[in-house]
Design a protein around this motif. Sequence first.
Motif, PDB file in Angstrom:
ATOM      1  N   ARG A 141      -1.336  -1.341   5.853  1.00 13.06           N
ATOM      2  CA  ARG A 141      -0.281  -1.100   4.854  1.00 13.06           C
ATOM      3  C   ARG A 141      -0.798  -0.195   3.736  1.00 13.06           C
ATOM      4  O   ARG A 141      -0.046   0.625   3.193  1.00 13.06           O
ATOM      5  CB  ARG A 141       0.244  -2.426   4.315  1.00 13.06           C
ATOM      6  N   ASP A 142      -2.072  -0.319   3.394  1.00  7.55           N
ATOM      7  CA  ASP A 142      -2.661   0.597   2.412  1.00  7.55           C
ATOM      8  C   ASP A 142      -2.634   2.035   2.917  1.00  7.55           C
ATOM      9  O   ASP A 142      -2.345   2.974   2.161  1.00  7.55           O
ATOM     10  CB  ASP A 142      -4.119   0.214   2.120  1.00  7.55           C
ATOM     11  N   LEU A 143      -2.951   2.230   4.193  1.00  5.29           N
ATOM     12  CA  LEU A 143      -2.959   3.580   4.761  1.00  5.29           C
ATOM     13  C   LEU A 143      -1.560   4.183   4.737  1.00  5.29           C
ATOM     14  O   LEU A 143      -1.384   5.359   4.391  1.00  5.29           O
ATOM     15  CB  LEU A 143      -3.493   3.549   6.194  1.00  5.29           C
ATOM     16  N   ALA A 144      -0.562   3.388   5.113  1.00  4.61           N
ATOM     17  CA  ALA A 144       0.815   3.876   5.086  1.00  4.61           C
ATOM     18  C   ALA A 144       1.229   4.234   3.659  1.00  4.61           C
ATOM     19  O   ALA A 144       1.900   5.253   3.421  1.00  4.61           O
ATOM     20  CB  ALA A 144       1.759   2.833   5.677  1.00  4.61           C
ATOM     21  N   ALA A 145       0.821   3.409   2.699  1.00  6.77           N
ATOM     22  CA  ALA A 145       1.156   3.679   1.299  1.00  6.77           C
ATOM     23  C   ALA A 145       0.457   4.944   0.808  1.00  6.77           C
ATOM     24  O   ALA A 145       1.028   5.707   0.009  1.00  6.77           O
ATOM     25  CB  ALA A 145       0.778   2.483   0.432  1.00  6.77           C
TER      26      ALA A 145
ATOM     27  N   HIS B   3      -3.029   5.056  -6.747  1.00  4.62           N
ATOM     28  CA  HIS B   3      -2.665   3.666  -7.006  1.00  4.62           C
ATOM     29  C   HIS B   3      -1.535   3.312  -6.038  1.00  4.62           C
ATOM     30  O   HIS B   3      -0.382   3.703  -6.231  1.00  4.62           O
ATOM     31  CB  HIS B   3      -2.235   3.496  -8.460  1.00  4.62           C
ATOM     32  N   VAL B   4      -1.889   2.607  -4.988  1.00  4.22           N
ATOM     33  CA  VAL B   4      -0.931   2.298  -3.928  1.00  4.22           C
ATOM     34  C   VAL B   4      -1.071   0.838  -3.504  1.00  4.22           C
ATOM     35  O   VAL B   4      -2.165   0.280  -3.519  1.00  4.22           O
ATOM     36  CB  VAL B   4      -1.132   3.208  -2.691  1.00  4.22           C
ATOM     37  N   ASN B   5       0.038   0.251  -3.137  1.00  2.74           N
ATOM     38  CA  ASN B   5       0.031  -1.107  -2.579  1.00  2.74           C
ATOM     39  C   ASN B   5      -0.710  -2.100  -3.475  1.00  2.74           C
ATOM     40  O   ASN B   5      -1.361  -3.027  -2.987  1.00  2.74           O
ATOM     41  CB  ASN B   5      -0.589  -1.083  -1.172  1.00  2.74           C
ATOM     42  N   GLY B   6      -0.635  -1.873  -4.777  1.00  2.00           N
ATOM     43  CA  GLY B   6      -1.238  -2.796  -5.738  1.00  2.00           C
ATOM     44  C   GLY B   6      -2.716  -2.613  -5.984  1.00  2.00           C
ATOM     45  O   GLY B   6      -3.318  -3.417  -6.701  1.00  2.00           O
ATOM     46  N   ILE B   7      -3.346  -1.575  -5.409  1.00  3.87           N
ATOM     47  CA  ILE B   7      -4.774  -1.345  -5.599  1.00  3.87           C
ATOM     48  C   ILE B   7      -5.024   0.136  -5.870  1.00  3.87           C
ATOM     49  O   ILE B   7      -4.138   0.974  -5.725  1.00  3.87           O
ATOM     50  CB  ILE B   7      -5.602  -1.769  -4.363  1.00  3.87           C
ATOM     51  N   THR B   8      -6.251   0.460  -6.262  1.00  2.00           N
ATOM     52  CA  THR B   8      -6.688   1.846  -6.406  1.00  2.00           C
ATOM     53  C   THR B   8      -7.519   2.232  -5.191  1.00  2.00           C
ATOM     54  O   THR B   8      -8.527   1.587  -4.888  1.00  2.00           O
ATOM     55  CB  THR B   8      -7.510   2.035  -7.683  1.00  2.00           C
ATOM     56  N   VAL B   9      -7.085   3.262  -4.494  1.00  2.00           N
ATOM     57  CA  VAL B   9      -7.791   3.756  -3.310  1.00  2.00           C
ATOM     58  C   VAL B   9      -8.495   5.065  -3.672  1.00  2.00           C
ATOM     59  O   VAL B   9      -7.876   5.976  -4.224  1.00  2.00           O
ATOM     60  CB  VAL B   9      -6.822   3.998  -2.136  1.00  2.00           C
ATOM     61  N   GLU B  10      -9.768   5.129  -3.349  1.00  2.00           N
ATOM     62  CA  GLU B  10     -10.521   6.367  -3.518  1.00  2.00           C
ATOM     63  C   GLU B  10     -10.591   7.073  -2.162  1.00  2.00           C
ATOM     64  O   GLU B  10     -10.863   6.424  -1.139  1.00  2.00           O
ATOM     65  CB  GLU B  10     -11.931   6.056  -4.035  1.00  2.00           C
ATOM     66  N   TYR B  11     -10.349   8.372  -2.162  1.00  5.21           N
ATOM     67  CA  TYR B  11     -10.280   9.083  -0.883  1.00  5.21           C
ATOM     68  C   TYR B  11     -10.656  10.547  -1.081  1.00  5.21           C
ATOM     69  O   TYR B  11     -10.641  11.076  -2.199  1.00  5.21           O
ATOM     70  CB  TYR B  11      -8.875   8.971  -0.284  1.00  5.21           C
ATOM     71  N   ASP B  12     -10.980  11.209   0.018  1.00  2.00           N
ATOM     72  CA  ASP B  12     -11.174  12.650   0.039  1.00  2.00           C
ATOM     73  C   ASP B  12     -10.024  13.278   0.794  1.00  2.00           C
ATOM     74  O   ASP B  12      -9.563  12.744   1.815  1.00  2.00           O
ATOM     75  CB  ASP B  12     -12.504  13.019   0.710  1.00  2.00           C
ATOM     76  N   ASP B  13      -9.566  14.416   0.323  1.00  2.00           N
ATOM     77  CA  ASP B  13      -8.445  15.150   0.897  1.00  2.00           C
ATOM     78  C   ASP B  13      -8.891  16.599   1.020  1.00  2.00           C
ATOM     79  O   ASP B  13      -8.949  17.325   0.032  1.00  2.00           O
ATOM     80  CB  ASP B  13      -7.233  15.008  -0.024  1.00  2.00           C
TER      81      ASP B  13
ATOM     82  N   GLY C 252     -15.422   3.226  -3.088  1.00  2.00           N
ATOM     83  CA  GLY C 252     -14.871   3.296  -4.430  1.00  2.00           C
ATOM     84  C   GLY C 252     -13.498   2.679  -4.570  1.00  2.00           C
ATOM     85  O   GLY C 252     -12.869   2.814  -5.629  1.00  2.00           O
ATOM     86  N   SER C 253     -12.991   2.010  -3.529  1.00  4.01           N
ATOM     87  CA  SER C 253     -11.649   1.419  -3.588  1.00  4.01           C
ATOM     88  C   SER C 253     -11.693  -0.005  -4.089  1.00  4.01           C
ATOM     89  O   SER C 253     -12.611  -0.773  -3.774  1.00  4.01           O
ATOM     90  CB  SER C 253     -10.981   1.462  -2.207  1.00  4.01           C
ATOM     91  N   GLY C 254     -10.681  -0.368  -4.850  1.00  7.05           N
ATOM     92  CA  GLY C 254     -10.605  -1.719  -5.393  1.00  7.05           C
ATOM     93  C   GLY C 254      -9.835  -2.652  -4.479  1.00  7.05           C
ATOM     94  O   GLY C 254      -9.488  -2.316  -3.348  1.00  7.05           O
ATOM     95  N   GLY C 255      -9.553  -3.841  -4.999  1.00  2.00           N
ATOM     96  CA  GLY C 255      -8.740  -4.807  -4.276  1.00  2.00           C
ATOM     97  C   GLY C 255      -9.543  -5.669  -3.329  1.00  2.00           C
ATOM     98  O   GLY C 255     -10.705  -5.395  -3.016  1.00  2.00           O
ATOM     99  N   THR C 256      -8.910  -6.730  -2.898  1.00  2.00           N
ATOM    100  CA  THR C 256      -9.501  -7.632  -1.907  1.00  2.00           C
ATOM    101  C   THR C 256      -8.487  -7.822  -0.783  1.00  2.00           C
ATOM    102  O   THR C 256      -7.275  -7.779  -1.001  1.00  2.00           O
ATOM    103  CB  THR C 256      -9.838  -9.005  -2.523  1.00  2.00           C
ATOM    104  N   VAL C 257      -9.007  -8.020   0.420  1.00  2.00           N
ATOM    105  CA  VAL C 257      -8.126  -8.158   1.570  1.00  2.00           C
ATOM    106  C   VAL C 257      -7.785  -9.632   1.774  1.00  2.00           C
ATOM    107  O   VAL C 257      -8.646 -10.507   1.682  1.00  2.00           O
ATOM    108  CB  VAL C 257      -8.772  -7.558   2.834  1.00  2.00           C
ATOM    109  N   GLY C 258      -6.507  -9.903   2.034  1.00  3.07           N
ATOM    110  CA  GLY C 258      -6.078 -11.248   2.365  1.00  3.07           C
ATOM    111  C   GLY C 258      -5.809 -11.347   3.852  1.00  3.07           C
ATOM    112  O   GLY C 258      -6.497 -12.051   4.583  1.00  3.07           O
ATOM    113  N   GLU C 259      -4.819 -10.581   4.314  1.00  2.00           N
ATOM    114  CA  GLU C 259      -4.515 -10.497   5.738  1.00  2.00           C
ATOM    115  C   GLU C 259      -5.012  -9.163   6.273  1.00  2.00           C
ATOM    116  O   GLU C 259      -5.055  -8.159   5.558  1.00  2.00           O
ATOM    117  CB  GLU C 259      -3.006 -10.617   5.967  1.00  2.00           C
ATOM    118  N   PHE C 260      -5.355  -9.146   7.559  1.00  2.00           N
ATOM    119  CA  PHE C 260      -5.899  -7.926   8.153  1.00  2.00           C
ATOM    120  C   PHE C 260      -4.906  -6.768   8.029  1.00  2.00           C
ATOM    121  O   PHE C 260      -5.311  -5.607   7.873  1.00  2.00           O
ATOM    122  CB  PHE C 260      -6.252  -8.177   9.618  1.00  2.00           C
ATOM    123  N   SER C 261      -3.613  -7.053   8.050  1.00  2.00           N
ATOM    124  CA  SER C 261      -2.602  -5.999   7.969  1.00  2.00           C
ATOM    125  C   SER C 261      -2.592  -5.294   6.620  1.00  2.00           C
ATOM    126  O   SER C 261      -1.984  -4.217   6.489  1.00  2.00           O
ATOM    127  CB  SER C 261      -1.211  -6.565   8.262  1.00  2.00           C
TER     128      SER C 261
END
Length: 385
Positions: free
Chosen positions: A72-76, A5-15, A59-68
């Motif tokens: 910012r999600d990746l940094a988070a 849970h980063v930057n206001g959204i849920t990100v699904e990822y493999d590590d 599997g990630s949530g959220g909607t994009v507003g600005e391209f940045s």
Amino acid sequence: MATAHVNGITVEYDDQGTGDPLLLVHGHPFDRSMWAPQAAKFAAEGYRVLTPDLRGFGGSGGTVGEFSDYARDLAALLDHLGIERAVVGGLSMGGQIVMDFCRLFPGRLLGVVLADTFPGAETPETRARRLGMADRLEREGMGPWSDEVLDRMVAPANVKDLPEVAAHVRGMMHGAPVRGAVLAHRARADRPDYRDTLRGLGVPALVVTGVEDPYTPVADAELMHDLIPDAELALIEGAAHMPNLERPEAFDTALRRFLSRVTLPPTNGYRHAVRTRGELVVVSGQIALDAAGRVVGEGDAEAQTRQVFRNLNKALGVQGATFADVVKLNIFVTDVAAMPAVRRVRDEWIDTANPPASSAVQVAGFVRPELLVEIDALAVLPAGS
């Protein structure tokens, strides 16, 4: 699979894997599965490979507003995982997200990989076309467009000869969330120009593209190569827009050499390569330092040996060699009691059915008192390698 849970959204990822971090960013309208071959391979070769789904995709949530938002999600995500710096790579829109990451977070980079992408902002004409495409997807869904562009994403010959690859690419496009794909187009239409970002890039970069790519032709790759102060260029024959899937061996070879160069600590051991009688002889001695020059596995001989072999793999890779080319290993330890652990790790990296010659010597110590192991490798490549 993991979630954060980063930057206001849920990100699904493999590590996957351990070692120097490699963050790979998928393109539009794909998902993290496009990097599955590279994630498995490079995790096995001593890297920690992170492959997230972008917001609104997979599997990630959220909607994009600005391209940045994407960068910012990746940094988070890196913050969430406690990773300060990484090699960051992306393909197509993923490459533009990586360039945005370079613009916003230049201090978090070990290196950059830009695949089948281009740095320019949209012109009024291309912006209008992109916004029109967003409207079309909103109207028709993903199916008609996906079928229409399949033989541009994947080279026509590969659609026929590599049906599993074509099916994978088609499946990602058909299965992409319509809203995520639409909003990505609209955000991408207003992205900035990254040419000045590339001119000021302070870390090495690998620029790679499929020779048959109709979306980002070789000229785009050559432009980026010319703009970046320290860049390598790899052109992948027989591939269009998805070279990592169409020609994974060639793509991985270029990526491996690049990763070896940018993640091997400059103060870590030594490496030499000389040609003699038409053969390339590679000699490298490595110790257990990470890319920042810190000792890995203090007090743990097995952990240090694992890092030593990661570094040997990188040092060999810089010269195009692998452990299959190694003919001799010289192992130095401060305590012979460490040898069972050293052998266990060694056997994870070499062909135990046809192993190189090995010797082991106990020594009083190394250049850093925390170090327990050093290993020297001698590799021989045939003429023409």
